[in-house]
Design an enzyme around this catalytic site. Structure first.
Site, PDB file in Angstrom:
ATOM      1  N   GLU A 175      22.228 -17.139 -13.619  1.00 59.33           N
ATOM      2  CA  GLU A 175      21.658 -17.125 -14.967  1.00 59.33           C
ATOM      3  C   GLU A 175      22.403 -16.100 -15.808  1.00 59.33           C
ATOM      4  O   GLU A 175      22.743 -16.331 -16.960  1.00 59.33           O
ATOM      5  CB  GLU A 175      20.157 -16.779 -14.901  1.00 59.33           C
ATOM      6  N   GLU A 176      22.658 -14.957 -15.189  1.00 61.71           N
ATOM      7  CA  GLU A 176      23.297 -13.848 -15.909  1.00 61.71           C
ATOM      8  C   GLU A 176      24.771 -14.122 -16.192  1.00 61.71           C
ATOM      9  O   GLU A 176      25.398 -13.412 -16.960  1.00 61.71           O
ATOM     10  CB  GLU A 176      23.166 -12.546 -15.098  1.00 61.71           C
ATOM     11  N   ASP A 197      14.392  -8.076 -13.168  1.00 60.05           N
ATOM     12  CA  ASP A 197      14.982  -9.227 -13.868  1.00 60.05           C
ATOM     13  C   ASP A 197      15.903  -9.906 -12.866  1.00 60.05           C
ATOM     14  O   ASP A 197      17.024  -9.463 -12.668  1.00 60.05           O
ATOM     15  CB  ASP A 197      15.755  -8.736 -15.095  1.00 60.05           C
ATOM     16  N   HIS A 257      18.768  -4.843 -17.772  1.00 62.81           N
ATOM     17  CA  HIS A 257      20.227  -4.715 -17.910  1.00 62.81           C
ATOM     18  C   HIS A 257      20.635  -3.264 -18.157  1.00 62.81           C
ATOM     19  O   HIS A 257      21.680  -3.000 -18.745  1.00 62.81           O
ATOM     20  CB  HIS A 257      20.789  -5.626 -19.017  1.00 62.81           C
ATOM     21  N   ASP A 309      19.777 -14.289  -9.394  1.00 69.87           N
ATOM     22  CA  ASP A 309      20.858 -13.305  -9.539  1.00 69.87           C
ATOM     23  C   ASP A 309      20.447 -12.121 -10.411  1.00 69.87           C
ATOM     24  O   ASP A 309      19.498 -12.209 -11.199  1.00 69.87           O
ATOM     25  CB  ASP A 309      22.130 -13.960 -10.108  1.00 69.87           C
ATOM     26  N   ASP A 364      10.823 -15.055 -17.070  1.00 69.44           N
ATOM     27  CA  ASP A 364      12.024 -14.238 -17.228  1.00 69.44           C
ATOM     28  C   ASP A 364      12.016 -13.480 -18.553  1.00 69.44           C
ATOM     29  O   ASP A 364      12.965 -13.579 -19.334  1.00 69.44           O
ATOM     30  CB  ASP A 364      13.259 -15.157 -17.122  1.00 69.44           C
ATOM     31  N   HIS A 383      15.257 -16.836 -11.964  1.00 63.92           N
ATOM     32  CA  HIS A 383      16.640 -16.791 -11.448  1.00 63.92           C
ATOM     33  C   HIS A 383      16.790 -15.746 -10.355  1.00 63.92           C
ATOM     34  O   HIS A 383      16.140 -14.695 -10.379  1.00 63.92           O
ATOM     35  CB  HIS A 383      17.662 -16.614 -12.562  1.00 63.92           C
TER      36      HIS A 383
HETATM   37 ZN    ZN Z   1      16.681 -12.624 -16.536  1.00 60.27          ZN
END
Ligand code: ZN
Length: 384
Positions: free
Chosen positions: A140-141, A107, A353, A79, A164, A77
């Protein structure tokens, strides 16, 4: 064969391009150029319009030199999560971090960069490989909504990998299904000092309901959370409405349905305990529940050809690949729901994150070698 310097440089370049969910356009344009230069047919779908973003999913058909080999999907992904703008990557030895004020965005730019590098090597070294479908998703997030909008009938591959997840050597094959909730508790407004007997506190009902809920880790397969509570207007007003937002996840559909029903019931029962007679009229507290399927589960069995393929590739590189189940969802959940067979392979990203996110470049290089081995093995195995 992986060109480590080139892979590192691409990763750092991508990390420097802002791409919060719904704002992936700049990174998508950079990747479109990259894939076109590699000879792929590239297009962008209409997912951006559907989700209110500035670009859609980027899809590329890359034709290898082995037309009889079965096509393979590689996806990551584009984003990143917040705080993720103006990322300033810092490299110490082989450890890549942000400056501490943002996430790194490994990520999932590590996954994106690995896929590009693998294509570069395949082309440059003229290695035998079947057709590859590359999908770089948006959002995705934001709830896997880019992948949800993807029309998989335009893909040639029926199996493949999402890149991922974190530690090298792990293949995530099982992930839970998730429900997302919005509960609104309705009470009755009244002046808290002058006539509290004419009010029903929605906050009190919500508190009673939540206090009876089983939350957190329910069992090995199931989790639940109330994550947001909003309600009330002023300290001297008995609140007439409270909004609660939450979720439940489980590897078992049955348990997910059970947990969902349990959470609704707790609030309904709390509401039912509160009623009021005023001037011959009966007022009852109420509750509205909105339940939405967030994503479906991923369940790739250990004896599936994809798992075997990744295991053999790992073995060839001296890595024992372990299949694992995760408590989180990713685009692979959506691809499996759409009928593909897709698992999630690690890229080396760590502490994602958070602003402490980091990545060891040696893990990144190893993951790239794994992916290169996998696509070649896939071609060799299926072209026979
Ligand atoms: Zn991810």
């Amino acid at each position: 064969m992986i060109n480590e310097e080139r892979l590192k440089n691409l990763l750092i370049e991508l990390i420097r391009i802002d791409s919060l969910s719904r704002k992936e356009r700049d990174v998508a344009m950079r990747l479109k150029r990259e894939l076109e230069a590699l000879g792929a047919e590239v297009w962008i779908d209409d997912a951006g319009e559907k989700v209110g973003g500035n670009v859609g999913n980027l899809i590329a058909h890359w034709d290898g030199d082995s037309p009889n080999a079965s096509p393979f999907l590689l996806s990551a992904h584009m984003d990143t999560v917040a705080p993720g703008e103006g990322v300033a990557p810092v490299l110490k030895g082989t450890i890549l971090k942000s400056d501490g004020s943002t996430v790194l965005g490994g990520d999932d730019k590590s996954g994106v960069a690995i896929i590009c590098e693998v294509l570069r090597v395949l082309k440059e070294k003229k290695l035998h490989c079947g057709a590859l479908d590359v999908v770089f998703t948006i959002c995705e997030e934001a709830g896997l909504i880019g992948a949800k909008c993807l029309d998989v009938s335009r893909l040639r591959a029926r199996t493949g990998l999402v890149l991922d997840s974190d530690s090298v050597g792990f293949l995530f094959t099982k992930a839970p299904a998730a429900n997302r909730f919005e509960f609104i508790v309705h009470g009755l407004e009244a002046h808290a000092g002058v006539c509290p007997e004419k009010g029903i506190s929605a906050i009190q009902i919500a508190a009673e309901g939540v206090s009876r809920m089983k939350l957190g880790r329910i069992d090995a397969e199931t989790t639940a959370n109330i994550g947001v509570i909003e309600g009330g207007v002023a300290v001297n007003i008995i609140p007439n409405s409270v909004l609660l937002k939450g979720e439940a996840r489980s590897h078992s559909e049955e348990k997910l349905a059970e947990q969902t029903a349990h959470m609704i019931r707790c609030l309904e029962e709390a509401a039912a305990r509160h009623e009021l007679k005023l001037d011959g009229q009966v007022f009852r507290a109420g509750m509205e529940a909105k339940v939405e399927r967030d994503y479906d589960r991923m369940n790739v069995a250990d004896d599936f050809p994809l798992v075997h393929l990744v295991r053999v590739a790992g073995k060839n590189l001296g890595i024992e690949v372990k299949t694992q189940s995760t408590g989180g969802g990713c685009d692979a959940n959506v691809f499996n729901k759409k009928g593909l067979e897709v698992a999630n392979l690690s890229t080396g990203m760590r502490e994602i994150h958070t602003v402490k996110e980091w990545l060891d470049l040696n893990d990144l290089y190893l993951s790239a070698r794994m992916v290169l081995e996998i696509v070649q093995l896939n071609a060799a195995g299926s072209a026979e």
